[in-house]
Design an enzyme around this catalytic site. Structure first.
Site, PDB file in Angstrom:
ATOM      1  N   LYS A  71      24.456 -51.583  10.661  1.00  0.00           N
ATOM      2  CA  LYS A  71      23.992 -52.729  10.309  1.00  0.00           C
ATOM      3  C   LYS A  71      25.256 -53.792   9.870  1.00  0.00           C
ATOM      4  O   LYS A  71      25.418 -54.725  10.012  1.00  0.00           O
ATOM      5  CB  LYS A  71      22.946 -52.532   9.324  1.00  0.00           C
ATOM      6  N   THR A  73      28.573 -53.184   9.804  1.00  0.00           N
ATOM      7  CA  THR A  73      29.555 -53.362  10.806  1.00  0.00           C
ATOM      8  C   THR A  73      29.166 -54.409  11.951  1.00  0.00           C
ATOM      9  O   THR A  73      30.047 -55.131  12.127  1.00  0.00           O
ATOM     10  CB  THR A  73      29.758 -51.976  11.307  1.00  0.00           C
ATOM     11  N   ARG A  94      25.851 -57.692   0.515  1.00  0.00           N
ATOM     12  CA  ARG A  94      25.690 -57.305  -0.868  1.00  0.00           C
ATOM     13  C   ARG A  94      26.879 -56.557  -1.494  1.00  0.00           C
ATOM     14  O   ARG A  94      27.606 -56.153  -0.723  1.00  0.00           O
ATOM     15  CB  ARG A  94      24.580 -56.283  -0.858  1.00  0.00           C
ATOM     16  N   LYS A 105      26.482 -41.801   1.025  1.00  0.00           N
ATOM     17  CA  LYS A 105      26.798 -42.688   2.062  1.00  0.00           C
ATOM     18  C   LYS A 105      28.340 -42.985   2.268  1.00  0.00           C
ATOM     19  O   LYS A 105      28.734 -42.999   3.306  1.00  0.00           O
ATOM     20  CB  LYS A 105      26.058 -44.178   1.907  1.00  0.00           C
ATOM     21  N   ALA A 273      17.491 -51.976  -0.963  1.00  0.00           N
ATOM     22  CA  ALA A 273      16.089 -52.513  -0.158  1.00  0.00           C
ATOM     23  C   ALA A 273      15.098 -51.431  -0.321  1.00  0.00           C
ATOM     24  O   ALA A 273      14.017 -51.598   0.085  1.00  0.00           O
ATOM     25  CB  ALA A 273      16.336 -52.619   1.046  1.00  0.00           C
ATOM     26  N   PHE A 301      18.907 -51.825   4.631  1.00  0.00           N
ATOM     27  CA  PHE A 301      18.189 -50.656   5.361  1.00  0.00           C
ATOM     28  C   PHE A 301      17.459 -51.187   6.546  1.00  0.00           C
ATOM     29  O   PHE A 301      17.858 -52.028   7.103  1.00  0.00           O
ATOM     30  CB  PHE A 301      17.149 -49.973   4.263  1.00  0.00           C
ATOM     31  N   PHE A 381      28.197 -46.209  20.702  1.00  0.00           N
ATOM     32  CA  PHE A 381      29.035 -44.874  20.272  1.00  0.00           C
ATOM     33  C   PHE A 381      29.829 -44.418  21.760  1.00  0.00           C
ATOM     34  O   PHE A 381      29.169 -44.586  22.704  1.00  0.00           O
ATOM     35  CB  PHE A 381      28.242 -43.689  19.717  1.00  0.00           C
ATOM     36  N   TRP A 409      32.914 -51.859  16.252  1.00  0.00           N
ATOM     37  CA  TRP A 409      33.621 -50.898  15.315  1.00  0.00           C
ATOM     38  C   TRP A 409      34.820 -50.619  16.013  1.00  0.00           C
ATOM     39  O   TRP A 409      35.759 -50.378  15.551  1.00  0.00           O
ATOM     40  CB  TRP A 409      32.548 -49.690  15.233  1.00  0.00           C
TER      41      TRP A 409
END
Length: 556
Positions: A71, A73, A94, A105, A273, A301, A381, A409
């Site tokens: 998200k 990214t 954030r 994470k 969140a 999230f 991906f 990415w």
């Protein structure tokens, strides 16, 4: 393949003064934190407050999985792509908490060639905002206990202190503690506990405050405890708000940094969140809307948590009207929701994808309830197959929403140009008819049930005896006419993290209600959610190191 931190460390950053100038910020409106970070002074707002608002674009995601959705990214890559297309675009994110960085994470500044820099600084302390929140929170806690020790003029009941201390690290050992041991001179023994700093009401207040005066007023309105008569005791009665505001004075100023491609980024505020409202500050959003023709922000999230709270809490409080929402998903995440083991996600399987695509379907249905045009971003991906991508595109088309692949990415802004074009086309062709899910004047029980049934898909909601008593007390005190912030696991639409996909006919269990009176909402805890997370078996901290020259490794 280079790691995220290697890519970030090799980046050539522009001086932040240049980034600011490109965004329309003058040098005297900056408070510099070295060459590549700065805070925005209030004088900037006075100059730009009458500017026309740009278009507001929210980026959210399907339910988080170990497979990754990307998200942040996607948010970073989309902002860079918009600028490559000649659209003046700013981004707001954030501030990362040290909890996830040291826990499970890793870093939270994007990934690959869609990152915000200086990445290490952003993930480790940054400009000290979260530490200021921690200090202000714990100052209030110290004042409460000192008041009791010094005679307790307010007759605070030590058994009914609702204010907890906080720490910006995952530490399950501190969830429930007994403090004040060691004899009369050491304090008053009582049950106590810690939240993680980003779940503190002080963090929520920082993110909702419009200026210093509003910040102080909100801090004054914090309910810290109840007295022996059962009446609320406010922070203002402890004369705490002035000192707390002084501690938070600089933290209230939004931070300015840049992407790898020099797009201006505002990073400010960091509430989770799953246990808080999950949005960056109102101030950062307002600055971004005035400085850019397009302004992109994210909510934490999945859309059931971050997006719902962005719409229901932040937009309501700040009178924001989003123009579009980008829903990020991946083939891998949807296959995981369909039952594929994490180790087998690279194996092509349209069968498991079909089972898990209900999660995407539910999030699309949820977002439609708010009347905002939707674009689905399929974060690609290398192991994704054409058949799998085609299946998602067909599902989106059948549901009447736009969709586009994103390769930010791997390719940065260039990999997001088609997504950016789709977003711009959607903004041009579809008008936002933004609306709230519920009225804040409704009964607390009704508001909670509305979110649970319409957004999560619950069949019913069961409230514990404790939650029902708390609800009754809030209604008696007329403190209930505010939005609701449901704290629940991010991994499932239910309150059970093991239930994936799109569950139906389930019960949501509300165990407790907590009033964030200064922030302006009620927190409803669902299931066994904890406001102080714990570390995993192998914490990410074990892989972080620094060499003799100060170069950091292992951070995401």
């Amino acid at each position: 393949m280079k790691s995220d931190i290697q890519i970030a460390q090799e980046a050539e950053m522009k001086p932040i003064k240049e980034i600011a100038a490109e965004a329309g910020v003058q040098e005297n409106e900056l408070e510099l934190y070295g060459d590549h970070k700065a805070k925005l002074k209030p004088a900037l707002w006075e100059r730009i407050k009458n500017n026309k608002n740009g278009k507001l674009i929210l980026v959210t995601a399907t339910s988080p999985t170990p497979a990754g959705e990307g998200k942040t990214t996607t948010s970073v890559g989309l902002a860079m792509a918009m600028n490559q297309l000649g659209k003046k675009t700013l981004l707001a994110l954030r501030e990362p908490s040290l909890g996830p960085c040291m826990g499970i994470k890793g870093g939270a500044a994007g990934g690959g060639y869609a990152q915000v820099v200086p990445m290490e600084d952003i993930n480790l302390h940054f400009t000290g905002d979260i530490h200021a929140v921690t200090t202000a929170n714990n100052l209030l806690a110290a004042l409460i206990d000192n008041h009791i020790f010094q005679g307790n003029e307010l007759r605070i009941d030590p058994r009914q202190i609702v204010w907890k201390r906080c720490l910006d690290l995952n530490d399950r050992q501190l969830r429930f503690v007994v403090s004040g041991l060691g004899g009369k001179a050491q304090g008053t023994p009582r049950e106590d506990g810690f939240n993680i700093s980003v779940a503190s009401e002080v963090m929520a207040i920082l993110c909702m405050a419009e200026n210093l005066a509003d910040l102080k007023k909100r801090l004054e309105n914090i309910i810290v405890a109840y007295n022996f008569a059962g009446e609320p005791v406010y922070a203002r009665e402890l004369k705490a708000a002035g000192a707390m505001t002084a501690v938070l004075k600089d933290a209230l100023k939004p931070n300015l940094v840049q992407t790898l491609e020099h797009t201006p980024v505002l990073i400010h505020g960091g509430p989770f969140a799953n246990i808080a409202h999950g949005c960056n500050s109102v101030l950062a959003t307002r600055y971004g809307l005035k400085l850019g023709d397009y302004f992109i922000t994210e909510a934490g999230f999945g859309a059931d948590l971050g997006a719902e709270k962005f719409f229901g809490i932040k937009c309501r409080a700040a009178n924001l009207k989003p123009d579009a929402v980008v829903l990020t998903t991946t083939v891998r995440a949807l296959k995981y929701n369909g039952g594929v083991d994490k180790e087998a996600l690279a194996i092509p399987s349209t069968a498991y994808l079909k089972k898990g695509i209900g999660n995407l379907e539910k999030h699309i249905e949820n977002l439609k309830r708010f009347g905002v045009p939707i674009v689905v971003a399929i974060n690609i991906f290398p192991t994704d197959t054409r058949a799998e991508i085609k299946l998602i595109l067909e599902k989106c088309k059948a549901m009447g929403v736009e969709a586009e692949i994103s390769e930010v990415w791997a390719h940065g802004g260039a990999g997001g140009e088609e997504l950016a074009k789709k977003v711009l086309e959607t903004l041009e062709k579809k008008k936002s008819n933004f609306k709230f899910l519920y009225s804040e004047t409704q009964h607390l029980k009704t508001k909670i049930e509305t979110i649970a049934q319409k957004i999560y898909g619950a069949e019913k909601v069961v409230f514990s005896g404790k939650a029902l008593k708390q609800m009754e007390k809030l209604e008696q005190e007329k403190l209930d006419k505010v939005p609701v912030c449901i704290a629940k696991t991010q991994y499932s639409l239910t309150d059970d993290p093991k239930v994936l996909g799109r569950p139906k006919k389930f019960t949501l269990n509300i165990s407790e209600l907590r009033l964030s009176n200064g922030a302006g909402f009620v927190v409803a805890l669902a299931g066994d959610i904890m406001t102080m997370p714990g570390l995993p078996k192998v914490p990410a901290a074990e892989n972080i190191d620094v060499d003799e020259e100060g170069k950091i490794s292992g951070l995401f």
